[in-house]
Design a protein around this motif. Structure first.
Motif, mmCIF file in Angstrom:
data_model
loop_
_atom_site.group_PDB
_atom_site.id
_atom_site.type_symbol
_atom_site.label_atom_id
_atom_site.label_comp_id
_atom_site.label_asym_id
_atom_site.label_seq_id
_atom_site.Cartn_x
_atom_site.Cartn_y
_atom_site.Cartn_z
ATOM 1 N N UNK A 31 39.689 30.739 37.649
ATOM 2 C CA UNK A 31 40.747 31.141 36.726
ATOM 3 C C UNK A 31 40.355 32.270 35.792
ATOM 4 N N UNK A 32 39.068 32.587 35.722
ATOM 5 C CA UNK A 32 38.642 33.657 34.814
ATOM 6 C C UNK A 32 38.876 35.023 35.449
ATOM 7 N N UNK A 33 39.107 35.989 34.598
ATOM 8 C CA UNK A 33 39.338 37.360 35.047
ATOM 9 C C UNK A 33 37.995 38.025 35.298
ATOM 10 N N UNK A 34 37.857 38.689 36.452
ATOM 11 C CA UNK A 34 36.623 39.409 36.705
ATOM 12 C C UNK A 34 36.714 40.769 36.008
ATOM 13 N N UNK A 35 35.584 41.407 35.756
ATOM 14 C CA UNK A 35 35.621 42.714 35.092
ATOM 15 C C UNK A 35 36.465 43.716 35.887
ATOM 16 N N UNK A 36 37.073 44.631 35.159
ATOM 17 C CA UNK A 36 37.886 45.668 35.800
ATOM 18 C C UNK A 36 37.005 46.556 36.667
ATOM 19 N N UNK A 37 37.646 47.308 37.562
ATOM 20 C CA UNK A 37 36.882 48.239 38.395
ATOM 21 C C UNK A 37 36.121 49.238 37.536
ATOM 22 N N UNK A 38 36.750 49.697 36.473
ATOM 23 C CA UNK A 38 36.081 50.639 35.566
ATOM 24 C C UNK A 38 34.850 50.007 34.940
ATOM 25 N N UNK A 39 34.978 48.761 34.500
ATOM 26 C CA UNK A 39 33.846 48.064 33.896
ATOM 27 C C UNK A 39 32.728 47.850 34.912
ATOM 28 N N UNK A 40 33.088 47.506 36.150
ATOM 29 C CA UNK A 40 32.077 47.337 37.193
ATOM 30 C C UNK A 40 31.361 48.650 37.475
ATOM 31 N N UNK A 41 32.126 49.736 37.514
ATOM 32 C CA UNK A 41 31.535 51.063 37.745
ATOM 33 C C UNK A 41 30.542 51.414 36.646
ATOM 34 N N UNK A 43 28.991 49.295 34.481
ATOM 35 C CA UNK A 43 27.875 48.355 34.385
ATOM 36 C C UNK A 43 26.853 48.530 35.510
ATOM 37 N N UNK A 44 27.359 48.765 36.729
ATOM 38 C CA UNK A 44 26.460 48.827 37.881
ATOM 39 C C UNK A 44 26.224 50.249 38.390
ATOM 40 N N UNK A 45 26.807 51.226 37.700
ATOM 41 C CA UNK A 45 26.644 52.642 38.040
ATOM 42 C C UNK A 45 27.009 52.915 39.500
ATOM 43 N N UNK A 46 28.226 52.494 39.846
ATOM 44 C CA UNK A 46 28.744 52.701 41.194
ATOM 45 C C UNK A 46 30.050 53.482 41.118
ATOM 46 N N UNK A 47 30.452 54.031 42.246
ATOM 47 C CA UNK A 47 31.711 54.769 42.335
ATOM 48 C C UNK A 47 32.881 53.785 42.385
ATOM 49 N N UNK A 48 34.054 54.227 41.964
ATOM 50 C CA UNK A 48 35.231 53.346 41.996
ATOM 51 C C UNK A 48 35.515 52.758 43.380
ATOM 52 N N UNK A 49 35.356 53.549 44.428
ATOM 53 C CA UNK A 49 35.602 53.040 45.779
ATOM 54 C C UNK A 49 34.594 51.953 46.156
ATOM 55 N N UNK A 50 33.383 52.073 45.659
ATOM 56 C CA UNK A 50 32.356 51.066 45.923
ATOM 57 C C UNK A 50 32.748 49.746 45.271
ATOM 58 N N UNK A 51 33.163 49.802 44.017
ATOM 59 C CA UNK A 51 33.596 48.598 43.310
ATOM 60 C C UNK A 51 34.828 47.998 43.984
ATOM 61 N N UNK A 52 35.750 48.834 44.385
ATOM 62 C CA UNK A 52 36.969 48.365 45.038
ATOM 63 C C UNK A 52 36.644 47.683 46.368
ATOM 64 N N UNK A 53 35.719 48.253 47.105
ATOM 65 C CA UNK A 53 35.324 47.670 48.385
ATOM 66 C C UNK A 53 34.655 46.308 48.170
#
Length: 75
Positions: A31-41, A43-53
């Motif tokens: 039920x918890x919300x995971x971090x947004x794609x922007x936040x994942x990018x 935090x983990x220094x990845x591209x948006x497509x990488x986080x989306x994948x």
């Protein structure tokens, strides 16, 4: 846990594994919300497509669901 940009394993698979571990350990409970794609990018220094994948992999596994206009949540 972090992602290793120099590892043989694809970064999106590493990120999916990190999120999967957080879900299974209860750090991201049902039920918890995971971090947004922007936040994942950021935090983990990845591209948006990488986080989306990575998030897409978790959706395919049934671990997360997306609610349009609200975000992605742990199933």
């Amino acid at each position: 846990m972090t992602v290793d940009h120099d590892a043989a394993e694809y970064v999106y698979k590493q990120l999916a594994a990190v999120l999967r571990d957080q879900i299974r350990s209860g750090k991201l409970p049902a039920g918890s919300k995971i971090p947004s794609l922007t936040a994942l990018c950021d935090e983990y220094e990845v591209a948006p497509m990488t986080a989306q994948h990575a998030v897409g992999m978790l959706k395919d596994e049934g671990l997360v669901i997306t609610k349009p206009g609200r975000g992605t949540f742990v199933a």
